[in-house]
Enzyme design. Sequence first.
Site, PDB file in Angstrom:
ATOM      1  CG  ASP A  43      -0.278  -0.168   2.509  1.00  0.00           C
ATOM      2  OD1 ASP A  43       0.956  -0.369   2.487  1.00  0.00           O
ATOM      3  OD2 ASP A  43      -0.939  -0.097   3.549  1.00  0.00           O
ATOM      4  CG  HIS A 245      15.675  -0.273 -22.489  1.00  0.00           C
ATOM      5  ND1 HIS A 245      14.449  -0.575 -23.045  1.00  0.00           N
ATOM      6  CD2 HIS A 245      16.129   0.804 -23.160  1.00  0.00           C
ATOM      7  CE1 HIS A 245      14.194   0.284 -24.018  1.00  0.00           C
ATOM      8  NE2 HIS A 245      15.200   1.132 -24.120  1.00  0.00           N
ATOM      9  CG  ASP A 262      19.553   6.833 -22.015  1.00  0.00           C
ATOM     10  OD1 ASP A 262      18.948   7.911 -21.821  1.00  0.00           O
ATOM     11  OD2 ASP A 262      19.230   6.016 -22.905  1.00  0.00           O
ATOM     12  CG  ASP A 273      15.744   9.853 -24.033  1.00  0.00           C
ATOM     13  OD1 ASP A 273      16.736   9.440 -23.399  1.00  0.00           O
ATOM     14  OD2 ASP A 273      15.092   9.138 -24.814  1.00  0.00           O
ATOM     15  CG  HIS A 352      19.063   1.670 -30.872  1.00  0.00           C
ATOM     16  ND1 HIS A 352      19.272   2.967 -31.270  1.00  0.00           N
ATOM     17  CD2 HIS A 352      20.148   1.317 -30.120  1.00  0.00           C
ATOM     18  CE1 HIS A 352      20.432   3.391 -30.769  1.00  0.00           C
ATOM     19  NE2 HIS A 352      20.985   2.409 -30.070  1.00  0.00           N
ATOM     20  CG  HIS A 356      12.609   8.127 -28.972  1.00  0.00           C
ATOM     21  ND1 HIS A 356      12.169   9.064 -28.057  1.00  0.00           N
ATOM     22  CD2 HIS A 356      13.789   7.661 -28.492  1.00  0.00           C
ATOM     23  CE1 HIS A 356      13.055   9.139 -27.063  1.00  0.00           C
ATOM     24  NE2 HIS A 356      14.055   8.319 -27.303  1.00  0.00           N
ATOM     25  CG  HIS A 363      10.319   5.828 -26.128  1.00  0.00           C
ATOM     26  ND1 HIS A 363      10.640   4.502 -26.139  1.00  0.00           N
ATOM     27  CD2 HIS A 363      11.494   6.478 -25.936  1.00  0.00           C
ATOM     28  CE1 HIS A 363      11.951   4.353 -25.940  1.00  0.00           C
ATOM     29  NE2 HIS A 363      12.483   5.543 -25.807  1.00  0.00           N
ATOM     30  CD  GLU A 386      17.826   7.324 -28.637  1.00  0.00           C
ATOM     31  OE1 GLU A 386      18.380   6.601 -27.804  1.00  0.00           O
ATOM     32  OE2 GLU A 386      16.675   7.752 -28.503  1.00  0.00           O
ATOM     33  CE1 TYR A 390      24.443   0.674 -27.242  1.00  0.00           C
ATOM     34  CE2 TYR A 390      23.626   0.410 -29.484  1.00  0.00           C
ATOM     35  CZ  TYR A 390      23.669   1.127 -28.310  1.00  0.00           C
ATOM     36  OH  TYR A 390      22.951   2.288 -28.187  1.00  0.00           O
ATOM     37  NE  ARG A 408      21.288   5.006 -25.812  1.00  0.00           N
ATOM     38  CZ  ARG A 408      21.413   3.901 -25.109  1.00  0.00           C
ATOM     39  NH1 ARG A 408      21.850   2.794 -25.672  1.00  0.00           N
ATOM     40  NH2 ARG A 408      21.104   3.872 -23.823  1.00  0.00           N
ATOM     41  CD  GLU A 410      18.537   9.629 -26.128  1.00  0.00           C
ATOM     42  OE1 GLU A 410      18.996   9.054 -25.117  1.00  0.00           O
ATOM     43  OE2 GLU A 410      17.368   9.478 -26.521  1.00  0.00           O
TER      44      GLU A 410
HETATM   45 ZN    ZN Z   1      15.998   8.081 -26.321  1.00  0.00          ZN
HETATM   46 MG    MG Z   2      17.676   7.740 -23.911  1.00  0.00          MG
END
Ligand code: ZN
Ligand code: MG
Length: 440
Positions: A43, A245, A262, A273, A352, A356, A363, A386, A390, A408, A410
């Site tokens: 809760d 991620h 990131d 982002d 990827h 976006h 996103h 971005e 990899y 990466r 971005e």
């Molecule tokens: Zn992004």
């Molecule tokens: Mg990002």
Amino acid sequence: MNRSDALKTPSGVLENRRELAYRALANGTMLLPAAAIQYQSRDGERRYHPDRELFYLTGVTEPGSVAVLSGSESTFILFVRDKDPSAELWSGPRLGPELAADRFQPDECYPLSELGDRLPLLLQRSDRLYWRLGRGGEVEPHITAALARTHLKGSRTGSGPRGVVDPGEVLDKLRMTKDAHELTLIKHAVEMTIEGHKVGAGKIAHGVGEWEIEAAINAAFRCAGGGGPGYGTIVGSGVNACVLHYVDNDDLIAKDSLVLVDAGAEYGLYNADVTRTYPSGGRFTQPQREIYELVDTARRAAIDFVAPGVSIAEVHDAATQILVDGLVGLRVLEGDPAELISEGEHKLFYPHQTSHWLGLDVHDPGDYARDGKSQILEPGMVVTVEPGLYFRPGQPKTPDAFEGIGIRIEDDVVVTAEGREVLTASLPSESSEVERLIKA
Ligand code: ZN
Ligand code: MG
């Protein structure tokens, strides 16, 4: 502006957005419910995460609300929870219909308990209902009942919704192009993010925990007065940078490793982002530098493509082209770059997309392509750029020198009438400047 001021959208801005929505709805009626309250560990109430569609059109951030927007009548009717002293003791004050009417300026405002009774009448004159099926917990039974009733009556009066359509069909298109108020909030979120990244970079060193970098960044976001991180901050060192991620952030940063960060702050429910990749010791090793500069060149090329009239696919192609040419030059891939791309060989290292949409959602919604045609950029659209590479350990075709490298970079970019504005330009990405951000 503090956090609660940032959540107040000027009424003229909301009226403009609703006007566009009414036109797109034509004879349809849209129902937007508030997001459910989220709990963790039984809760424990989480900080409330308002529904973005409801907020976009009405500014409403009150849990338990439902907005009914009629295209043919151009009306916004709001239902909110009644005051309830015993519940308010635990969760804080509720607005109740009177204060909500004052604050959000709907055409009419009623207690939520009246939704079931009023809904059939509100739906009677519309030909379509804009509603996301399965979304509305306690609201959905009222909708099913109202549809059944209007259907029964409709056979005599020739009225009532004949179709249920996803609200995104109207709202995604509107939300893709940001108005001036939205751009101000996004820019603010980006500024907070840049400061947070600099704080995080200043703490990167061999032997430091990834979680310490995460904590420093999140604290900077929160102290700057925003809603905190807009998504789980990623601090991936070494091979963790290859996990797109990665959010565990529980490894120690090793010597001469890369640290992929990131992270983006939320402000007024809008998000930044941003990703940078740092060398843990303040200097890239030779193989790291080769890959880093390749990714950074791809980033620059893709950003230079962002302009009105250009498709989002062309931005991706610009980055992919540079990356594949570079991988061929480094003998990671062999063959004709155009053929390699058409066969998707690059996806092993660049799995990827380059961009976006960015806004109220990290996103943000909106088609990238429809009917086989890539979305054309227009002024006011906000995109990330971005590119990354990899080299997961054990992955085929990975040369030993590059194994474990994940990079990466971005940036957040607004499409302007003249071309583009790179909101993240003041956060260094050039390799020598990135090295200087690391104090180690
Ligand atoms: Zn992004
Ligand atoms: Mg990002």
